[in-house]
Scaffold this active site. Structure first.
Site, PDB file in Angstrom:
ATOM      1  N   GLY A  71      -5.672  25.792 -29.914  1.00 52.54           N
ATOM      2  CA  GLY A  71      -5.127  25.015 -28.907  1.00 52.54           C
ATOM      3  C   GLY A  71      -5.278  24.376 -27.991  1.00 52.54           C
ATOM      4  N   ASN A  98     -10.064  11.727 -29.922  1.00 54.22           N
ATOM      5  CA  ASN A  98      -8.881  11.705 -29.848  1.00 54.22           C
ATOM      6  C   ASN A  98      -8.094  12.510 -28.617  1.00 54.22           C
ATOM      7  OD1 ASN A  98      -7.022  14.387 -30.481  1.00 54.22           O
ATOM      8  ND2 ASN A  98      -7.590  14.368 -33.252  1.00 54.22           N
ATOM      9  N   CYS A 128      -0.803  19.013 -34.004  1.00 52.99           N
ATOM     10  CA  CYS A 128      -1.239  20.571 -33.709  1.00 52.99           C
ATOM     11  C   CYS A 128      -0.436  21.547 -33.526  1.00 52.99           C
ATOM     12  CB  CYS A 128      -2.297  20.126 -32.227  1.00 52.99           C
ATOM     13  SG  CYS A 128      -3.418  21.511 -32.603  1.00 52.99           S
ATOM     14  N   ASN A 190      -3.147  16.589 -40.881  1.00 54.42           N
ATOM     15  CA  ASN A 190      -3.609  17.889 -39.773  1.00 54.42           C
ATOM     16  C   ASN A 190      -3.816  19.095 -40.424  1.00 54.42           C
ATOM     17  OD1 ASN A 190      -3.983  19.302 -37.320  1.00 54.42           O
ATOM     18  ND2 ASN A 190      -3.819  17.617 -36.120  1.00 54.42           N
ATOM     19  N   GLY A 263     -14.010  18.179 -41.775  1.00 57.56           N
ATOM     20  CA  GLY A 263     -14.111  18.690 -40.974  1.00 57.56           C
ATOM     21  C   GLY A 263     -14.189  20.122 -40.976  1.00 57.56           C
TER      22      GLY A 263
END
Length: 300
Positions: A71, A98, A128, A190, A263
């Site tokens: 989150g 970011n 997100c 993402n 990532g």
């Protein structure tokens, strides 16, 4: 042999950066990774005020990857500017911040604040899946994505990268929308929205119920979407999604990415970015390729 790439007027020494949220703001990895080897460091999401993130548990393993519903927990722009930018400036790498928010005003406030800071690029996270407000709402609607891009572009002094969500029907349409709004580059993908259930306890594994799926399992989907986005826009594309080796990175570049972002692989192999930089160099040498740019979109 030239490993340099130019992304929206910013020259990186090589095409490798890290995916936001997997690398902190560099300090956590500095003992394991020579940050000077990276083309750029992309920071964890930064908001106008500190965010606590979602309740725990918020990370789970999956087959071929992981899920998270962190989150966008972050300390906020004030501490970031005071602590993280000076740390990263000690290294010979580009800084991509970011930016996250819950409203158009949030994004613009952070972009404006960073205009006076010594950072190279902004990556605007409108994708997100773990933030109830903002984020995904902007990232799934082409008109909303274009509008927020246009708004941020007015305040940003650095080149703007718009980070796209894969949780859409047509990724090319989203890429064209942010390009029309003034994006200098796009980054994708993402995480994909997923869910995991504990069959013994009959409860959701993540407190948030859903989370973002990342890692090698999503790589083929990411390659397909990068290919589609690169065909749809003229601005540079930064490809990410399950990159865990030089082979994965090269595949992404052949699909049309001008640079790549690593990532989830950082979590199980902190040295992976350095290995990828070296592996790309070895591939160029082995195939007698003088410039890494020759790889971009070279699939036939």
């Amino acid at each position: 042999m030239n490993m340099k790439v130019n992304i929206a007027g910013v020259e990186w020494k090589n095409p490798v950066t890290v995916a936001s949220g997997t690398f902190g703001s560099g300090a956590e990895y500095a003992d394991f990774v020579d940050l000077n080897m990276l083309g750029a460091v992309t920071t964890k999401g930064v908001a106008s005020v500190p965010w606590p993130g979602n309740p725990t548990p918020r990370v789970a393993e999956t087959c071929g990857g992981m899920m998270n519903s962190v989150g966008l927990q972050n300390p906020g722009i004030d501490l970031f500017c005071k602590r993280d930018i000076p740390f990263l400036r000690k290294y010979d790498t580009k800084i991509i911040v970011n930016v996250c928010g819950r409203s158009e005003e949030d994004y613009c406030e952070v972009a404006e604040r960073l205009g006076n800071e010594d950072v190279d690029m902004l990556e605007i996270n409108i994708s997100c899946p773990n933030v109830k407000e903002g984020g995904i709402a902007f990232g799934q609607n082409p008109k909303a994505a274009e509008k927020i891009t246009r708004a941020v572009r007015k305040y940003a002094r650095q080149p703007v990268i718009m980070k796209l969500s894969p949780n859409v029907t047509d990724i090319a349409e989203m890429a064209r929308a942010v390009e029309a709004g003034g994006a200098d580059a796009v980054s994708l993908i993402n995480t994909l929205t997923g869910m995991k259930i504990d069959i013994r306890r009959r409860t959701f594994v993540l407190a948030n119920r859903t989370g973002g799926v990342s890692g090698p399992a999503i790589h083929p989907i990411a390659v397909r979407m990068v290919y589609q986005a690169a065909k749809a826009v003229k601005v540079p594309v930064i490809g990410m999604g399950g990159i865990a080796s030089a082979e994965d990175a090269i595949e992404m570049m052949l699909a049309g990415a001008s640079a790549v972002s690593v990532g989830t692989a950082n979590f199980h192999n902190p040295a992976v970015t350095m290995e990828i930089v070296e592996g790309i160099g070895a591939y160029l040498k082995e195939n007698h390729i003088e410039d890494v740019g020759e790889l971009v979109g070279a699939v036939s």
